[in-house]
Design a protein around this motif. Structure first.
Motif, PDB file in Angstrom:
ATOM      1  N   ARG A 188       4.539  12.269   5.702  1.00 30.50           N
ATOM      2  CA  ARG A 188       5.714  13.155   5.589  1.00 30.50           C
ATOM      3  C   ARG A 188       6.940  12.410   5.078  1.00 30.50           C
ATOM      4  NH1 ARG A 188       3.278  15.308  10.070  1.00 30.50           N
ATOM      5  NH2 ARG A 188       4.471  13.991  11.481  1.00 30.50           N
ATOM      6  N   LYS A 189       7.054  11.126   5.491  1.00 28.98           N
ATOM      7  CA  LYS A 189       8.202  10.318   5.048  1.00 28.98           C
ATOM      8  C   LYS A 189       8.033   9.827   3.608  1.00 28.98           C
ATOM      9  CE  LYS A 189       8.590   7.622   8.936  1.00 28.98           C
ATOM     10  NZ  LYS A 189       8.982   6.436   9.660  1.00 28.98           N
ATOM     11  N   VAL A 202       0.836  -1.203   0.000  1.00 29.76           N
ATOM     12  CA  VAL A 202       0.000   0.000   0.000  1.00 29.76           C
ATOM     13  C   VAL A 202       0.867   1.247   0.000  1.00 29.76           C
ATOM     14  CG1 VAL A 202      -0.309  -0.214   2.526  1.00 29.76           C
ATOM     15  CG2 VAL A 202      -1.804   1.291   1.246  1.00 29.76           C
ATOM     16  N   LYS A 203       0.508   2.173  -0.888  1.00 28.13           N
ATOM     17  CA  LYS A 203       1.208   3.452  -0.960  1.00 28.13           C
ATOM     18  C   LYS A 203       0.182   4.590  -1.066  1.00 28.13           C
ATOM     19  CE  LYS A 203       4.628   6.355  -1.710  1.00 28.13           C
ATOM     20  NZ  LYS A 203       5.349   6.722  -2.896  1.00 28.13           N
ATOM     21  N   ARG A 204      -0.738   4.463  -2.016  1.00 27.03           N
ATOM     22  CA  ARG A 204      -1.707   5.538  -2.259  1.00 27.03           C
ATOM     23  C   ARG A 204      -3.081   5.131  -1.716  1.00 27.03           C
ATOM     24  NH1 ARG A 204      -2.310  10.227  -5.309  1.00 27.03           N
ATOM     25  NH2 ARG A 204      -4.244  10.377  -6.486  1.00 27.03           N
ATOM     26  N   VAL A 205      -3.600   5.961  -0.786  1.00 25.53           N
ATOM     27  CA  VAL A 205      -4.869   5.587  -0.135  1.00 25.53           C
ATOM     28  C   VAL A 205      -5.920   6.675  -0.291  1.00 25.53           C
ATOM     29  CG1 VAL A 205      -3.649   4.188   1.602  1.00 25.53           C
ATOM     30  CG2 VAL A 205      -4.259   6.529   2.166  1.00 25.53           C
ATOM     31  N   LEU A 206      -7.168   6.236  -0.428  1.00 27.93           N
ATOM     32  CA  LEU A 206      -8.309   7.156  -0.409  1.00 27.93           C
ATOM     33  C   LEU A 206      -8.798   7.156   1.039  1.00 27.93           C
ATOM     34  CD1 LEU A 206     -10.152   8.839  -2.360  1.00 27.93           C
ATOM     35  CD2 LEU A 206     -11.709   6.888  -2.351  1.00 27.93           C
ATOM     36  N   MET A 207      -8.765   8.332   1.683  1.00 35.53           N
ATOM     37  CA  MET A 207      -9.052   8.387   3.124  1.00 35.53           C
ATOM     38  C   MET A 207     -10.164   9.379   3.421  1.00 35.53           C
ATOM     39  SD  MET A 207      -6.322   9.204   6.186  1.00 35.53           S
ATOM     40  CE  MET A 207      -5.275   7.798   5.886  1.00 35.53           C
ATOM     41  N   GLY A 208     -11.121   8.936   4.252  1.00 34.38           N
ATOM     42  CA  GLY A 208     -12.233   9.824   4.615  1.00 34.38           C
ATOM     43  C   GLY A 208     -12.727   9.548   6.016  1.00 34.38           C
ATOM     44  N   ILE A 209     -13.620  10.412   6.498  1.00 30.91           N
ATOM     45  CA  ILE A 209     -14.167  10.232   7.853  1.00 30.91           C
ATOM     46  C   ILE A 209     -15.243   9.135   7.835  1.00 30.91           C
ATOM     47  CG2 ILE A 209     -15.308  11.356   9.813  1.00 30.91           C
ATOM     48  CD1 ILE A 209     -12.432  12.364   9.265  1.00 30.91           C
ATOM     49  N   ASN A 210     -16.193   9.235   6.911  1.00 28.31           N
ATOM     50  CA  ASN A 210     -17.207   8.179   6.779  1.00 28.31           C
ATOM     51  C   ASN A 210     -16.982   7.454   5.460  1.00 28.31           C
ATOM     52  OD1 ASN A 210     -18.671   8.966   9.102  1.00 28.31           O
ATOM     53  ND2 ASN A 210     -19.699  10.540   7.925  1.00 28.31           N
ATOM     54  N   ILE A 211     -16.763   6.147   5.536  1.00 29.48           N
ATOM     55  CA  ILE A 211     -16.673   5.381   4.287  1.00 29.48           C
ATOM     56  C   ILE A 211     -17.908   4.498   4.186  1.00 29.48           C
ATOM     57  CG2 ILE A 211     -15.393   3.662   2.946  1.00 29.48           C
ATOM     58  CD1 ILE A 211     -13.911   6.374   3.209  1.00 29.48           C
ATOM     59  N   ASP A 212     -18.700   4.771   3.163  1.00 25.61           N
ATOM     60  CA  ASP A 212     -19.852   3.929   2.872  1.00 25.61           C
ATOM     61  C   ASP A 212     -19.667   3.369   1.459  1.00 25.61           C
ATOM     62  OD1 ASP A 212     -21.373   4.144   5.328  1.00 25.61           O
ATOM     63  OD2 ASP A 212     -21.504   6.272   4.858  1.00 25.61           O
ATOM     64  N   SER A 213     -20.690   2.696   0.978  1.00 18.31           N
ATOM     65  CA  SER A 213     -20.545   2.074  -0.351  1.00 18.31           C
ATOM     66  C   SER A 213     -20.198   3.102  -1.423  1.00 18.31           C
ATOM     67  CB  SER A 213     -21.829   1.346  -0.727  1.00 18.31           C
ATOM     68  OG  SER A 213     -21.952   0.181   0.038  1.00 18.31           O
ATOM     69  N   ALA A 214     -20.751   4.312  -1.300  1.00 23.10           N
ATOM     70  CA  ALA A 214     -20.481   5.350  -2.313  1.00 23.10           C
ATOM     71  C   ALA A 214     -18.981   5.651  -2.401  1.00 23.10           C
ATOM     72  CB  ALA A 214     -21.254   6.623  -1.974  1.00 23.10           C
ATOM     73  N   GLU A 215     -18.323   5.718  -1.260  1.00 23.61           N
ATOM     74  CA  GLU A 215     -16.895   6.050  -1.254  1.00 23.61           C
ATOM     75  C   GLU A 215     -16.051   4.891  -1.813  1.00 23.61           C
ATOM     76  OE1 GLU A 215     -18.978   6.871   1.267  1.00 23.61           O
ATOM     77  OE2 GLU A 215     -18.885   9.033   0.873  1.00 23.61           O
ATOM     78  N   VAL A 216     -16.509   3.660  -1.524  1.00 23.51           N
ATOM     79  CA  VAL A 216     -15.789   2.495  -2.062  1.00 23.51           C
ATOM     80  C   VAL A 216     -15.959   2.477  -3.586  1.00 23.51           C
ATOM     81  CG1 VAL A 216     -15.552  -0.017  -1.996  1.00 23.51           C
ATOM     82  CG2 VAL A 216     -16.125   1.217   0.106  1.00 23.51           C
ATOM     83  N   LEU A 217     -17.175   2.802  -4.043  1.00 24.91           N
ATOM     84  CA  LEU A 217     -17.418   2.880  -5.487  1.00 24.91           C
ATOM     85  C   LEU A 217     -16.593   3.991  -6.124  1.00 24.91           C
ATOM     86  CD1 LEU A 217     -21.255   2.293  -5.684  1.00 24.91           C
ATOM     87  CD2 LEU A 217     -19.536   1.055  -6.994  1.00 24.91           C
ATOM     88  N   LEU A 218     -16.441   5.094  -5.382  1.00 25.92           N
ATOM     89  CA  LEU A 218     -15.622   6.206  -5.873  1.00 25.92           C
ATOM     90  C   LEU A 218     -14.172   5.736  -6.083  1.00 25.92           C
ATOM     91  CD1 LEU A 218     -15.064   9.235  -6.462  1.00 25.92           C
ATOM     92  CD2 LEU A 218     -14.741   9.532  -4.008  1.00 25.92           C
ATOM     93  N   ALA A 219     -13.671   4.950  -5.118  1.00 26.54           N
ATOM     94  CA  ALA A 219     -12.299   4.429  -5.244  1.00 26.54           C
ATOM     95  C   ALA A 219     -12.190   3.588  -6.509  1.00 26.54           C
ATOM     96  CB  ALA A 219     -11.944   3.596  -4.010  1.00 26.54           C
TER      97      ALA A 219
END
Ligand SMILES: [Fe+2]
Ligand SMILES: [Fe+2]
Length: 316
Positions: A300-301, A70-87
Motif C-alpha cells: 500500500r505504501k 528489492v521493489k518488484r517481487v514475484l510472489m506465490g504460495i508454492n515456489i518450485d523450480s518452475a516458478e523460479v524459471l518463470l521469474a
C-alpha cells in the motif's frame, strides 16, 4: 529496501503477532544462546545461528546474491523450480523482477517445519487445553513431521534460484500467524450462531469471496450448516496439521467448531467421532490472506510491487 531488510521486516512482523508473546519469544533466543555457548567446540559448527534471532525455522532467506535492492517481487504460495524459471523468463522479457517470495517452506526451511509446531501449544491453551496436555499430545506429531520431511529434496528450487542468480525467500509461520489471528478475530466479532453463519461470515473476507468464484470457497466438512456452532476456534498456524489426539482434547475443552485451512480424511473421521463441527476455509485462500496481511502494508505504501502467482489470491 535491501532483500535482507525485507526478510528482517517479515520476521519482526511475525514476532509482533506471535501467540507466545514477546517475552516468551525473547526467552527462546536466550535459551538458544545458552545452548550454543554450552556446546563443545567441535559441535559449534552444527548450530543454526538463525535460532539466535529468528523464531521461525520454516521461514528463511534462501538465496541472496549481493543483497540487492528489492521493489518488484514475484510472489506465490508454492515456489518450485518452475516458478523460479518463470521469474527468469519474465526478466528476460523485460520485467524488472527483483526476487521471488514463496509461502511454503523450501530449502533449509523445510526440515525446520517441525520446530515451529510448538506454537500450537499456545493455541490449545487459549482453547482451554492445559499446556501439559498440549505438549504431550503434540510431541509425537512433531517427531512424525520431522521424519516425513527427511526424504524430501529440500534444495531443488533453491539450487535453481542460485544458478539463475535470483534472490529467493520463503515466509511461512509469520504469514500463517497473521491469518490465524485475523480469522479468529473476524469470527469472534461476527459472533456466529450456526455453522452456516461461520461459512457466511468467512465469505465476507475478499480472498474467500474470490475463492468461491474458483469453486474453492469455505465448506462444512463435518456437521451441518444448520448445527449450532458453539465455541469456534481457528487453527491456521503452527507449521502443519495438529495431532490426531487434538479432537478429544477439544471436546473436553468445550470447543464446538473448528475452522482450518484443510483437513485429511482420517482427521475428518476423528472430528466426527468427537462431535466437533469442521469448516475447511480453503488452503490457497487462507495462505493468501496471511501473505497479503504480511506484505500488504509495504504494498500500500508503494514500497513493494507484488506480482501474484502460484495460487496466491489477491485481496481485490
Ligand atoms: Fe500456510
Ligand atoms: Fe499452506
Amino acid at each position: 529496501m535491501k532483500v535482507s531488510e525485507l526478510f528482517r521486516y517479515v520476521v519482526e512482523r511475525g514476532k509482533e503477532n506471535d501467540p507466545r508473546g514477546k517475552e516468551n519469544v525473547e526467552r527462546l533466543f536466550s535459551e538458544a544462546r545458552k545452548e550454543y555457548e554450552a556446546l563443545a567446540e567441535e559441535k559449534k559448527w552444527e548450530f543454526d545461528q538463525e535460532n539466535l534471532w529468528n523464531p521461525y525455522a520454516d521461514s528463511r532467506l534462501l538465496n541472496n546474491p549481493g543483497d540487492p535492492d528489492v521493489k518488484r517481487v514475484l510472489m506465490g504460495i508454492n515456489i518450485d523450480s518452475a516458478e523460479v524459471l518463470l521469474a527468469d523468463r519474465l526478466r528476460e522479457k523485460g520485467d524488472k523482477l527483483d526476487m521471488v517470495i514463496g509461502h511454503h517452506p523450501r530449502g533449509i526451511g523445510m526440515p525446520g517445519l517441525h520446530e515451529v509446531m510448538d506454537i500450537q501449544v499456545d493455541f490449545y491453551e487459549r482453547w482451554g487445553v492445559p499446556v501439559n496436555v498440549g505438549e504431550s499430545i503434540l510431541e509425537p506429531r512433531m517427531k512424525e513431521v520431522m521424519r516425513n520431511i527427511l526424504p524430501v529434496n529440500h534444495q531443488q528450487a533453491v539450487d535453481t534460484a542460485r544458478l539463475l542468480g535470483i534472490p529467493f525467500m520463503c515466509t511461512h509461520s509469520p504469514s500463517d500467524i497473521m491469518v490465524h489471528n485475523f480469522v479468529q478475530k473476524h469470527l469472534d466479532s461476527a459472533n456466529p450462531y450456526r455453522v452456516g453463519d461461520v461459512v457466511k461470515s468467512l465469505k465476507d473476507i475478499p480472498e474467500y469471496r474470490n475463492a468461491v468464484l474458483l469453486k474453492n470457497g469455505p465448506v462444512v466438512v463435518v456437521g451441518r450448516e444448520k448445527n449450532r456452532c458453539g465455541r469456534v476456534v481457528v487453527k491456521m498456524a503452527g507449521g502443519t496439521g495438529p495431532p490426531k489426539t487434538v479432537y478429544k482434547a477439544l471436546k473436553e475443552a468445550g470447543v464446538g467448531t473448528m475452522v482450518c485451512m484443510h483437513m485429511k480424511e482420517e482427521h475428518i473421521e476423528l472430528a466426527k467421532e468427537h462431535s466437533i463441527n469442521v469448516v475447511v476455509a480453503g488452503h490457497m485462500a487462507s495462505d493468501s490472506i496471511g501473505m497479503n496481511l504480511l506484505y500488504g502494508e509495504l504494498e500500500r505504501k508503494g514500497e513493494l510491487d507484488i506480482v501474484r502467482m502460484s495460487g496466491l489470491i489477491g485481496p481485490k
